[in-house]
Design a protein around this motif. Structure first.
Motif, PDB file in Angstrom:
ATOM      1  N   TYR A  88      24.237  11.819  -2.328  1.00 11.60           N
ATOM      2  CA  TYR A  88      25.217  10.742  -2.249  1.00 11.60           C
ATOM      3  C   TYR A  88      25.732  10.654  -0.819  1.00 11.60           C
ATOM      4  O   TYR A  88      25.521  11.563  -0.012  1.00 11.60           O
ATOM      5  N   PHE A  89      26.426   9.571  -0.526  1.00  8.42           N
ATOM      6  CA  PHE A  89      26.977   9.356   0.814  1.00  8.42           C
ATOM      7  C   PHE A  89      28.466   9.102   0.694  1.00  8.42           C
ATOM      8  O   PHE A  89      28.900   8.290  -0.119  1.00  8.42           O
ATOM      9  N   ILE A  90      29.244   9.816   1.517  1.00  9.25           N
ATOM     10  CA  ILE A  90      30.684   9.622   1.601  1.00  9.25           C
ATOM     11  C   ILE A  90      30.926   8.768   2.834  1.00  9.25           C
ATOM     12  O   ILE A  90      30.509   9.129   3.934  1.00  9.25           O
ATOM     13  N   LYS A  91      31.612   7.657   2.651  1.00  8.34           N
ATOM     14  CA  LYS A  91      31.857   6.728   3.756  1.00  8.34           C
ATOM     15  C   LYS A  91      33.356   6.497   3.900  1.00  8.34           C
ATOM     16  O   LYS A  91      34.041   6.190   2.933  1.00  8.34           O
ATOM     17  N   ILE A  92      33.850   6.671   5.136  1.00  9.25           N
ATOM     18  CA  ILE A  92      35.230   6.340   5.476  1.00  9.25           C
ATOM     19  C   ILE A  92      35.158   5.506   6.742  1.00  9.25           C
ATOM     20  O   ILE A  92      34.696   5.980   7.774  1.00  9.25           O
ATOM     21  N   GLY A  93      35.608   4.256   6.662  1.00 12.94           N
ATOM     22  CA  GLY A  93      35.468   3.358   7.805  1.00 12.94           C
ATOM     23  C   GLY A  93      33.998   3.157   8.105  1.00 12.94           C
ATOM     24  O   GLY A  93      33.213   2.823   7.225  1.00 12.94           O
ATOM     25  N   SER A  94      33.593   3.415   9.333  1.00 16.47           N
ATOM     26  CA  SER A  94      32.178   3.263   9.698  1.00 16.47           C
ATOM     27  C   SER A  94      31.467   4.615   9.772  1.00 16.47           C
ATOM     28  O   SER A  94      30.304   4.675  10.141  1.00 16.47           O
ATOM     29  N   SER A  95      32.160   5.694   9.399  1.00  9.83           N
ATOM     30  CA  SER A  95      31.563   7.041   9.433  1.00  9.83           C
ATOM     31  C   SER A  95      31.031   7.409   8.057  1.00  9.83           C
ATOM     32  O   SER A  95      31.659   7.138   7.042  1.00  9.83           O
ATOM     33  N   THR A  96      29.860   8.050   8.042  1.00 10.56           N
ATOM     34  CA  THR A  96      29.200   8.410   6.786  1.00 10.56           C
ATOM     35  C   THR A  96      28.683   9.835   6.870  1.00 10.56           C
ATOM     36  O   THR A  96      28.179  10.264   7.886  1.00 10.56           O
ATOM     37  N   LYS A  97      28.810  10.552   5.744  1.00 11.41           N
ATOM     38  CA  LYS A  97      28.231  11.907   5.624  1.00 11.41           C
ATOM     39  C   LYS A  97      27.426  11.974   4.337  1.00 11.41           C
ATOM     40  O   LYS A  97      27.785  11.391   3.319  1.00 11.41           O
ATOM     41  N   LYS A  98      26.348  12.742   4.399  1.00 12.91           N
ATOM     42  CA  LYS A  98      25.489  12.938   3.224  1.00 12.91           C
ATOM     43  C   LYS A  98      25.958  14.181   2.489  1.00 12.91           C
ATOM     44  O   LYS A  98      26.242  15.214   3.108  1.00 12.91           O
ATOM     45  N   ILE A  99      26.053  14.092   1.172  1.00  8.87           N
ATOM     46  CA  ILE A  99      26.393  15.255   0.358  1.00  8.87           C
ATOM     47  C   ILE A  99      25.375  15.392  -0.759  1.00  8.87           C
ATOM     48  O   ILE A  99      24.668  14.443  -1.116  1.00  8.87           O
TER      49      ILE A  99
END
Length: 102
Positions: A88-99
């Motif tokens: 899954y991908f966590i997105k806040i604003g334009s920043s994204t992290k893969k989990i």
């Protein structure tokens, strides 16, 4: 044969894509997620001391929005127990992290 020439040049400058303070903040967000991989409960923390009004979004690999939650004091706890195991991908604003949910 002598001639006098006068050159006049006009410049026009176009500016597009201006970024205001709010947009600059959302573009420069840095955040951490733990534990990763997760069994279901995921903690999210923003770096820095700027209060942010962005929402946390959990997206699947197709970009579909699965969870959306507000940050409280730049932190949040996401309950991902209802989601299947996977990436899954966590997105806040334009920043994204893969989990990964296991």
């Amino acid at each position: 044969v002598c001639a006098n020439y006068t050159w006049t040049t006009a410049f026009t400058q176009s500016v597009s894509g201006c970024v205001g303070i709010q947009n600059a903040v959302s573009q420069a967000l840095s955040f951490g997620v733990y534990p990763n991989p997760t069994a279901g409960i995921l903690h999210v923390e923003l770096s820095g001391s700027i209060a942010v009004t962005e929402k946390i979004k959990v997206l699947n690999a197709l970009g579909q929005l699965l969870i959306e939650q507000n940050l409280i004091e730049n932190k949040a706890t996401l309950n991902m127990n209802q989601l299947n195991n996977g990436i899954y991908f966590i997105k806040i604003g334009s920043s994204t992290k893969k989990i990964v949910k296991e």
